[in-house]
Design a protein around this motif. Structure first.
Motif, PDB file in Angstrom:
ATOM      1  N   LYS A 162       0.796  -1.230   0.000  1.00  0.00           N
ATOM      2  CA  LYS A 162       0.000   0.000   0.000  1.00  0.00           C
ATOM      3  C   LYS A 162       0.827   1.278   0.000  1.00  0.00           C
ATOM      4  O   LYS A 162       0.277   2.373  -0.216  1.00  0.00           O
ATOM      5  N   LEU A 163       2.131   1.177   0.250  1.00  0.00           N
ATOM      6  CA  LEU A 163       2.925   2.388   0.442  1.00  0.00           C
ATOM      7  C   LEU A 163       4.384   2.137   0.106  1.00  0.00           C
ATOM      8  O   LEU A 163       4.933   1.094   0.471  1.00  0.00           O
ATOM      9  N   LYS A 164       4.999   3.102  -0.586  1.00  0.00           N
ATOM     10  CA  LYS A 164       6.438   3.093  -0.823  1.00  0.00           C
ATOM     11  C   LYS A 164       7.029   4.375  -0.253  1.00  0.00           C
ATOM     12  O   LYS A 164       6.469   5.467  -0.429  1.00  0.00           O
ATOM     13  N   VAL A 165       8.170   4.233   0.426  1.00  0.00           N
ATOM     14  CA  VAL A 165       8.834   5.375   1.041  1.00  0.00           C
ATOM     15  C   VAL A 165      10.321   5.300   0.734  1.00  0.00           C
ATOM     16  O   VAL A 165      10.926   4.219   0.795  1.00  0.00           O
ATOM     17  N   ILE A 166      10.917   6.437   0.389  1.00  0.00           N
ATOM     18  CA  ILE A 166      12.367   6.514   0.194  1.00  0.00           C
ATOM     19  C   ILE A 166      12.902   7.605   1.121  1.00  0.00           C
ATOM     20  O   ILE A 166      12.210   8.593   1.390  1.00  0.00           O
ATOM     21  N   GLY A 282       2.184  -3.059   8.713  1.00  0.00           N
ATOM     22  CA  GLY A 282       2.457  -4.481   8.907  1.00  0.00           C
ATOM     23  C   GLY A 282       3.912  -4.824   8.700  1.00  0.00           C
ATOM     24  O   GLY A 282       4.461  -4.598   7.620  1.00  0.00           O
ATOM     25  N   LEU A 283       4.546  -5.369   9.750  1.00  0.00           N
ATOM     26  CA  LEU A 283       5.960  -5.735   9.665  1.00  0.00           C
ATOM     27  C   LEU A 283       6.202  -6.835   8.644  1.00  0.00           C
ATOM     28  O   LEU A 283       7.288  -6.947   8.087  1.00  0.00           O
ATOM     29  N   ASP A 284       5.196  -7.679   8.424  1.00  0.00           N
ATOM     30  CA  ASP A 284       5.403  -8.817   7.535  1.00  0.00           C
ATOM     31  C   ASP A 284       5.223  -8.452   6.068  1.00  0.00           C
ATOM     32  O   ASP A 284       5.434  -9.291   5.188  1.00  0.00           O
ATOM     33  N   ALA A 285       4.847  -7.206   5.777  1.00  0.00           N
ATOM     34  CA  ALA A 285       4.577  -6.829   4.392  1.00  0.00           C
ATOM     35  C   ALA A 285       5.678  -5.977   3.786  1.00  0.00           C
ATOM     36  O   ALA A 285       5.777  -5.852   2.577  1.00  0.00           O
ATOM     37  N   GLY A 286       6.525  -5.373   4.624  1.00  0.00           N
ATOM     38  CA  GLY A 286       7.508  -4.425   4.137  1.00  0.00           C
ATOM     39  C   GLY A 286       8.767  -5.086   3.600  1.00  0.00           C
ATOM     40  O   GLY A 286       9.215  -6.110   4.097  1.00  0.00           O
ATOM     41  N   ASP A 301      12.141  -6.284   6.172  1.00  0.00           N
ATOM     42  CA  ASP A 301      12.066  -5.020   6.909  1.00  0.00           C
ATOM     43  C   ASP A 301      11.760  -5.304   8.379  1.00  0.00           C
ATOM     44  O   ASP A 301      10.841  -4.730   8.956  1.00  0.00           O
ATOM     45  N   HIS A 302      12.519  -6.227   8.961  1.00  0.00           N
ATOM     46  CA  HIS A 302      12.403  -6.484  10.400  1.00  0.00           C
ATOM     47  C   HIS A 302      13.766  -6.933  10.910  1.00  0.00           C
ATOM     48  O   HIS A 302      14.690  -7.175  10.127  1.00  0.00           O
ATOM     49  N   GLY A 303      13.875  -7.041  12.205  1.00  0.00           N
ATOM     50  CA  GLY A 303      15.151  -7.377  12.811  1.00  0.00           C
ATOM     51  C   GLY A 303      15.347  -8.866  13.028  1.00  0.00           C
ATOM     52  O   GLY A 303      14.629  -9.709  12.473  1.00  0.00           O
ATOM     53  N   LYS A 317       6.858 -14.086   5.874  1.00  0.00           N
ATOM     54  CA  LYS A 317       6.183 -13.325   4.825  1.00  0.00           C
ATOM     55  C   LYS A 317       7.055 -12.203   4.255  1.00  0.00           C
ATOM     56  O   LYS A 317       7.076 -11.973   3.043  1.00  0.00           O
ATOM     57  N   SER A 318       7.785 -11.486   5.118  1.00  0.00           N
ATOM     58  CA  SER A 318       8.626 -10.403   4.619  1.00  0.00           C
ATOM     59  C   SER A 318       9.770 -10.949   3.772  1.00  0.00           C
ATOM     60  O   SER A 318      10.121 -10.364   2.737  1.00  0.00           O
ATOM     61  N   MET A 319      10.356 -12.063   4.177  1.00  0.00           N
ATOM     62  CA  MET A 319      11.413 -12.678   3.375  1.00  0.00           C
ATOM     63  C   MET A 319      10.881 -13.143   2.022  1.00  0.00           C
ATOM     64  O   MET A 319      11.526 -12.949   0.986  1.00  0.00           O
ATOM     65  N   LEU A 320       9.701 -13.739   2.030  1.00  0.00           N
ATOM     66  CA  LEU A 320       9.097 -14.157   0.766  1.00  0.00           C
ATOM     67  C   LEU A 320       8.886 -12.967  -0.165  1.00  0.00           C
ATOM     68  O   LEU A 320       9.177 -13.036  -1.365  1.00  0.00           O
ATOM     69  N   GLU A 321       8.380 -11.876   0.378  1.00  0.00           N
ATOM     70  CA  GLU A 321       8.141 -10.700  -0.454  1.00  0.00           C
ATOM     71  C   GLU A 321       9.458 -10.099  -0.937  1.00  0.00           C
ATOM     72  O   GLU A 321       9.556  -9.634  -2.083  1.00  0.00           O
TER      73      GLU A 321
END
Length: 334
Positions: A162-166, A282-286, A301-303, A317-321
């Motif tokens: 839903k969102l991209k940030v730079i 959502g941490l699992d989506a980034g 995008d998590h530790g 999920k984040s690794m898959l994405e």
């Protein structure tokens, strides 16, 4: 040799959840269907994670000096085993050995990417304290990648459905971040966002730029003219090049507007300004993408999640994405 891209997956800090989320992700048939995964890490640690997860996945060893065009084929999962860690490395503890290992896994991947032996890098999380204890004084992955690829102009982009940030600045304190924001850097980040999304989405993106102060300074009511001095000249330079960019805009409403669809990407001025909205979604989506490098790099995008490492509970999920993004961005082998 398959024409699928070879994705180098670095194991990160082996005392964290990296090995587990790698094993879980590689069980997904989609990843093997569209790429050839090559884990760069420690085979015995991966196999330990597979036992914890009761996974049937097996890894085929390759050597760093192998001619991958001959030794790597489709429908296999490979491991470049650097054999740097003890088999009984404790989970959930800061370790100089694990920190050094995470650096070596990444530096090896960068070397392979520079040699075009792999087509993209996808990184599992490292622990900054462990990295420093291991003798590598970097703020994180991004700075290692920049130094080892001799890149001076780069940026962190976070991507979610839903969102991209730079980011104009990232891993520095807030006072230092404000000091380092200046028009040329703002312009450079806008240009990197424009070029990256134009290439990946085949159309010019709509870009919005955050202000530094509340309400983007509200015409001098807040702050000391930082927007006028540091941000607006960079935005105007980009606009003069016909880049579709607006700002500086108030950050407290801008992210809502971007999620609504008004903009394709938001330029954040500092770490928490950009990371907060992404992680609320959502941490699992980034996914973390380093923009401006000569090689492709994506990341979770998590530790390291030391509190659950070794339990088998980590969410992949984040690794898959991140792997999907690496596959999408990687060139097709011929």
């Amino acid at each position: 040799m398959s024409n699928k891209p070879i994705i180098g997956i670095t194991m990160g800090d082996a005392a964290g959840v990296g090995p587990e989320i790698i094993v879980k992700s590689l069980e997904n048939s989609e990843i093997q269907q569209h790429s050839i995964p090559l884990v760069i890490g420690d085979l015995k640690i991966l196999e330990r994670a597979a036992r914890i997860l009761e996974s049937n996945i097996t890894f085929k060893k390759v050597e760093k000096d192998d001619d991958f065009s001959k030794t790597i084929s489709q429908n296999e999962v490979y491991c470049l085993d650097l054999d740097l860690l003890p088999e009984d490395l404790p989970y959930g503890e800061v370790s100089s050995k694990a920190g050094h290992g995470s650096f070596e896994f990444l530096s090896t991947a960068i070397e392979l990417a520079n040699e075009q032996k792999i087509d993209a890098i996808c990184t599992a999380p490292l622990n900054k304290e462990a990295l420093h204890k291991g003798g590598h004084l970097y703020p994180g992955h991004t700075e290692i990648l920049a130094e080892l690829t001799d890149t001076s102009n780069f940026a962190m982009m976070l991507s979610s459905p839903k969102l991209k940030v730079i980011h104009v600045t990232t891993h520095i304190g807030l006072q230092d971040a404000i000091d380092r924001i200046e028009p040329n850097r703002v312009y450079d980040v806008i240009k990197m966002a424009h070029d990256t999304l134009s290439q990946s989405e085949n159309r010019p993106p709509k870009i919005a730029v955050c202000g530094i102060n509340p309400h983007a300074g509200e015409n001098g009511l807040f702050g000391y003219g930082e927007e006028e001095e540091k941000v607006i000249p960079g935005v105007e330079r980009a606009q003069n090049e016909e880049i579709d960019v607006q700002g500086p805009l108030p950050a407290d409403t801008l992210f809502f507007r971007a999620v609504r669809g008004d903009f394709d990407i938001v330029v954040a001025m500092y770490h928490d300004q950009g990371h907060g909205p992404i992680k609320v979604l959502g941490l699992d989506a980034g996914v973390n993408i380093t923009v401006g490098l000569p090689i492709i790099r994506t990341s979770v995008d998590h530790g390291t999640a030391f509190d659950i490492a070794g339990s088998g509970k980590a969410d992949e999920k984040s690794m898959l994405e991140a792997l999907r993004q690496a596959i999408d961005l990687a060139p097709t082998r011929v």
